[in-house]
Write a protein that holds these residues in place. Structure first.
Motif, PDB file in Angstrom:
ATOM      1  N   ASN A   1       0.743  -1.238  -0.068  1.00 40.09           N
ATOM      2  CA  ASN A   1      -0.170  -0.061  -0.013  1.00 40.09           C
ATOM      3  C   ASN A   1       0.642   1.255  -0.183  1.00 40.09           C
ATOM      4  O   ASN A   1       2.057   1.207   0.370  1.00 40.09           O
ATOM      5  CB  ASN A   1      -0.968   0.000   1.300  1.00 40.09           C
ATOM      6  N   SER A   2       0.278   2.376  -0.521  1.00 39.63           N
ATOM      7  CA  SER A   2       1.081   3.575  -0.353  1.00 39.63           C
ATOM      8  C   SER A   2       1.421   3.905   1.038  1.00 39.63           C
ATOM      9  O   SER A   2       0.435   3.695   1.918  1.00 39.63           O
ATOM     10  CB  SER A   2       0.083   4.726  -0.978  1.00 39.63           C
ATOM     11  N   GLY A   3       2.772   4.516   1.254  1.00 37.13           N
ATOM     12  CA  GLY A   3       3.017   4.780   2.729  1.00 37.13           C
ATOM     13  C   GLY A   3       3.800   3.645   3.398  1.00 37.13           C
ATOM     14  O   GLY A   3       4.452   3.750   4.407  1.00 37.13           O
ATOM     15  N   ASP A   4       3.706   2.344   2.717  1.00 35.89           N
ATOM     16  CA  ASP A   4       4.361   1.220   3.513  1.00 35.89           C
ATOM     17  C   ASP A   4       5.822   1.450   3.266  1.00 35.89           C
ATOM     18  O   ASP A   4       6.420   1.975   2.363  1.00 35.89           O
ATOM     19  CB  ASP A   4       3.830  -0.046   2.726  1.00 35.89           C
ATOM     20  N   THR A   5       6.722   1.097   4.238  1.00 30.62           N
ATOM     21  CA  THR A   5       8.007   0.664   4.217  1.00 30.62           C
ATOM     22  C   THR A   5       8.003  -0.755   4.055  1.00 30.62           C
ATOM     23  O   THR A   5       7.697  -1.330   4.968  1.00 30.62           O
ATOM     24  CB  THR A   5       8.748   1.155   5.701  1.00 30.62           C
ATOM     25  N   VAL A   6       8.836  -1.121   3.092  1.00 25.62           N
ATOM     26  CA  VAL A   6       9.128  -2.551   2.749  1.00 25.62           C
ATOM     27  C   VAL A   6      10.238  -2.932   2.708  1.00 25.62           C
ATOM     28  O   VAL A   6      11.286  -2.250   2.289  1.00 25.62           O
ATOM     29  CB  VAL A   6       8.253  -2.647   1.300  1.00 25.62           C
ATOM     30  N   THR A   7      10.696  -4.064   3.678  1.00 21.03           N
ATOM     31  CA  THR A   7      12.048  -4.638   3.463  1.00 21.03           C
ATOM     32  C   THR A   7      12.073  -6.041   2.830  1.00 21.03           C
ATOM     33  O   THR A   7      11.212  -6.841   3.115  1.00 21.03           O
ATOM     34  CB  THR A   7      12.412  -4.792   5.034  1.00 21.03           C
ATOM     35  N   LEU A   8      12.757  -6.185   1.960  1.00 20.85           N
ATOM     36  CA  LEU A   8      12.853  -7.472   1.280  1.00 20.85           C
ATOM     37  C   LEU A   8      14.343  -8.158   1.741  1.00 20.85           C
ATOM     38  O   LEU A   8      15.092  -7.540   1.850  1.00 20.85           O
ATOM     39  CB  LEU A   8      13.100  -7.224  -0.177  1.00 20.85           C
ATOM     40  N   LYS A   9      13.860  -9.480   2.357  1.00 20.45           N
ATOM     41  CA  LYS A   9      14.881 -10.258   2.763  1.00 20.45           C
ATOM     42  C   LYS A   9      15.111 -11.472   1.825  1.00 20.45           C
ATOM     43  O   LYS A   9      14.257 -12.180   1.618  1.00 20.45           O
ATOM     44  CB  LYS A   9      14.413 -10.851   4.184  1.00 20.45           C
ATOM     45  N   PHE A  10      16.307 -11.215   1.188  1.00 17.20           N
ATOM     46  CA  PHE A  10      16.673 -12.162   0.086  1.00 17.20           C
ATOM     47  C   PHE A  10      17.805 -13.129   0.619  1.00 17.20           C
ATOM     48  O   PHE A  10      18.885 -12.604   0.914  1.00 17.20           O
ATOM     49  CB  PHE A  10      17.046 -11.279  -1.050  1.00 17.20           C
ATOM     50  N   CYS A  11      17.470 -14.287   0.497  1.00 15.10           N
ATOM     51  CA  CYS A  11      18.226 -15.162   1.216  1.00 15.10           C
ATOM     52  C   CYS A  11      18.763 -16.510   0.046  1.00 15.10           C
ATOM     53  O   CYS A  11      18.083 -17.241  -0.468  1.00 15.10           O
ATOM     54  CB  CYS A  11      17.701 -16.055   2.135  1.00 15.10           C
ATOM     55  N   ASN A  12      20.222 -16.515  -0.093  1.00 11.35           N
ATOM     56  CA  ASN A  12      20.783 -17.763  -0.839  1.00 11.35           C
ATOM     57  C   ASN A  12      20.761 -18.733  -0.139  1.00 11.35           C
ATOM     58  O   ASN A  12      21.040 -18.905   1.154  1.00 11.35           O
ATOM     59  CB  ASN A  12      22.038 -17.237  -1.496  1.00 11.35           C
ATOM     60  N   ILE A  13      20.187 -19.963  -0.640  1.00 12.59           N
ATOM     61  CA  ILE A  13      19.977 -21.098   0.042  1.00 12.59           C
ATOM     62  C   ILE A  13      20.718 -22.413  -0.715  1.00 12.59           C
ATOM     63  O   ILE A  13      21.053 -22.448  -1.981  1.00 12.59           O
ATOM     64  CB  ILE A  13      18.529 -21.633   0.355  1.00 12.59           C
ATOM     65  N   ASP A  14      21.056 -23.537  -0.200  1.00 14.72           N
ATOM     66  CA  ASP A  14      21.427 -24.666  -0.847  1.00 14.72           C
ATOM     67  C   ASP A  14      20.309 -25.551  -1.401  1.00 14.72           C
ATOM     68  O   ASP A  14      18.859 -25.118  -0.993  1.00 14.72           O
ATOM     69  CB  ASP A  14      22.286 -25.646  -0.105  1.00 14.72           C
ATOM     70  N   LYS A  15      20.595 -26.746  -2.051  1.00 14.09           N
ATOM     71  CA  LYS A  15      19.520 -27.214  -2.907  1.00 14.09           C
ATOM     72  C   LYS A  15      18.451 -27.997  -2.049  1.00 14.09           C
ATOM     73  O   LYS A  15      17.309 -28.150  -2.238  1.00 14.09           O
ATOM     74  CB  LYS A  15      20.225 -27.995  -3.899  1.00 14.09           C
ATOM     75  N   ALA A  16      19.120 -28.631  -0.943  1.00 15.01           N
ATOM     76  CA  ALA A  16      18.125 -29.301  -0.097  1.00 15.01           C
ATOM     77  C   ALA A  16      17.154 -28.384   0.655  1.00 15.01           C
ATOM     78  O   ALA A  16      15.821 -28.845   0.789  1.00 15.01           O
ATOM     79  CB  ALA A  16      19.109 -29.843   1.031  1.00 15.01           C
ATOM     80  N   THR A  17      17.567 -27.289   1.030  1.00  9.56           N
ATOM     81  CA  THR A  17      16.590 -26.227   1.554  1.00  9.56           C
ATOM     82  C   THR A  17      15.591 -25.732   0.467  1.00  9.56           C
ATOM     83  O   THR A  17      14.562 -25.421   0.622  1.00  9.56           O
ATOM     84  CB  THR A  17      17.314 -25.086   2.162  1.00  9.56           C
ATOM     85  N   TYR A  18      16.007 -25.431  -0.863  1.00 11.49           N
ATOM     86  CA  TYR A  18      15.236 -25.072  -1.594  1.00 11.49           C
ATOM     87  C   TYR A  18      14.272 -26.256  -2.275  1.00 11.49           C
ATOM     88  O   TYR A  18      13.157 -25.935  -2.111  1.00 11.49           O
ATOM     89  CB  TYR A  18      16.024 -25.064  -3.210  1.00 11.49           C
ATOM     90  N   ASP A  19      14.548 -27.414  -2.111  1.00 10.89           N
ATOM     91  CA  ASP A  19      13.855 -28.521  -2.397  1.00 10.89           C
ATOM     92  C   ASP A  19      12.615 -28.638  -1.392  1.00 10.89           C
ATOM     93  O   ASP A  19      11.441 -29.051  -1.703  1.00 10.89           O
ATOM     94  CB  ASP A  19      14.554 -29.883  -2.514  1.00 10.89           C
ATOM     95  N   PHE A  20      13.121 -28.527  -0.202  1.00 11.30           N
ATOM     96  CA  PHE A  20      12.069 -28.421   0.980  1.00 11.30           C
ATOM     97  C   PHE A  20      10.849 -27.567   0.866  1.00 11.30           C
ATOM     98  O   PHE A  20       9.833 -27.938   0.641  1.00 11.30           O
ATOM     99  CB  PHE A  20      12.666 -28.419   2.326  1.00 11.30           C
ATOM    100  N   TRP A  21      11.337 -26.256   0.501  1.00  7.30           N
ATOM    101  CA  TRP A  21      10.499 -25.258   0.486  1.00  7.30           C
ATOM    102  C   TRP A  21       9.572 -25.190  -0.771  1.00  7.30           C
ATOM    103  O   TRP A  21       8.552 -24.915  -0.869  1.00  7.30           O
ATOM    104  CB  TRP A  21      10.887 -23.789   0.817  1.00  7.30           C
ATOM    105  N   ARG A  22      10.276 -25.694  -1.899  1.00  4.52           N
ATOM    106  CA  ARG A  22       9.711 -25.718  -3.140  1.00  4.52           C
ATOM    107  C   ARG A  22       8.606 -26.773  -3.100  1.00  4.52           C
ATOM    108  O   ARG A  22       7.158 -26.458  -3.686  1.00  4.52           O
ATOM    109  CB  ARG A  22      10.620 -26.359  -4.555  1.00  4.52           C
ATOM    110  N   THR A  23       8.543 -27.998  -2.475  1.00  3.81           N
ATOM    111  CA  THR A  23       7.539 -28.720  -2.376  1.00  3.81           C
ATOM    112  C   THR A  23       6.494 -28.454  -1.125  1.00  3.81           C
ATOM    113  O   THR A  23       5.580 -28.817  -1.631  1.00  3.81           O
ATOM    114  CB  THR A  23       8.207 -30.210  -2.014  1.00  3.81           C
TER     115      THR A  23
END
Length: 292
Positions: free
Chosen positions: A227-249
């Motif tokens: 929304n207008s007026g929001d302060t937004v923080t993006l938390k961007f995380c590099n992860i390994d494949k096992a962590t990726y596979d868990f959250w992907r599924t």
């Protein structure tokens, strides 16, 4: 419309020969559920619970009783080992339990580092569990974030967040993201992970949906926007494949829940003998204000 009489006929036939059918579903054996994370620059934390039956009634008392207490939990970086102790956290009247380094012995604890390899060991319910994760390098580079004004339904005060990311030439990079709106907590995206199969070696721009609380109902038409007026923080995380596979599924299973045409999804955890995951996160933050 020609098949409507046929459907009506089937309903009438089955109503005429109605019979009670009881199905005895097997009780699933209770398993340990692990939610463990280790972020760069912070201490690890591990939440341990027991799995619940699929058709179990869930209420605050049952959830509170699902936590696993008095477990032995350690994390090793190959040369040093720290013990995590059980601590209570109260979130506005709701208690939960997490294993973290003892604040009275913090000198013996260590924080996560890029390219670090970390082994989690758990002894609970007279069983031993072990898993290894990596906090990778920041291979996916979060270059910048910005926003565009959009109209959603009749609301002209919505904004779409965008990010520019650079991927190195080598394949095999994975990331997960969260967003924070004002003073709210960080929440993961509805589809929270990406990989570089298509974008390998390029700089690309992608829209970033607002993170969601998956314990609440979601308006699919509006959830992605800020929304207008929001302060937004993006938390961007590099992860390994096992962590990726868990959250992907897990993301796929959540998003297809209730869809009778979706395929069954197996959640790909990385802790042998238990459910859940032990994951490392190389974290980058960027904050932007959406003007009114």
């Amino acid at each position: 419309m020609r098949n409507v009489p046929f459907i009506t006929l089937i309903v009438l036939i089955f109503s005429a020969c109605e019979k009670d059918i009881s199905v005895n579903l097997p009780q699933q054996q209770q398993q340990l559920v692990v939610e463990g994370k280790f972020e760069s620059g912070t201490y690890p934390q591990v939440i341990l619970t027991h799995s619940l039956n699929y058709f179990a009634k869930i209420d605050p008392v049952i959830l509170l009783n699902s936590f696993v207490h008095n477990a032995t939990v350690t994390v090793s970086d190959g040369s040093k080992t720290m013990t995590l102790t059980e601590q209570t956290i109260d979130t506005g009247g709701v208690q939960f339990f997490v294993y973290r380094p003892d604040p009275n012995q913090i000198a013996s604890a260590f924080k996560g580092k890029l390219s670090g390899i970390y082994t989690l060991r758990i002894n609970a319910d007279n069983k031993a569990y072990e898993s290894v994760t990596t906090i990778p390098l920041n291979s996916f580079k979060l270059d910048s974030v910005w926003w565009h004004r959009v109209q959603v339904k009749s609301d002209t005060n919505k904004a779409r967040l965008w990010a520019r990311i650079t991927d190195p030439p080598a394949f095999g990079n994975y990331a997960r993201y969260f967003t924070k709106r004002n003073s709210e907590p960080f929440l993961p995206g509805l589809n929270s992970v990406i990989n570089d199969e298509v974008v390998n070696g390029t700089t690309f721009e992608i829209p970033v949906d607002a993170g969601v609380n998956k314990n609440k109902s979601i308006d699919l038409e509006t959830y992605a926007f800020f929304n207008s007026g929001d302060t937004v923080t993006l938390k961007f995380c590099n992860i390994d494949k096992a962590t990726y596979d868990f959250w992907r599924t897990l993301d796929f299973a959540y998003n297809s829940n209730g869809n009778p045409f979706s395929s069954p999804t197996k959640i790909l955890g990385n802790i042998p003998g238990a459910l859940g995951y032990w994951g490392g996160y190389a974290v980058t933050y960027k904050t932007i204000i959406i003007s009114k």
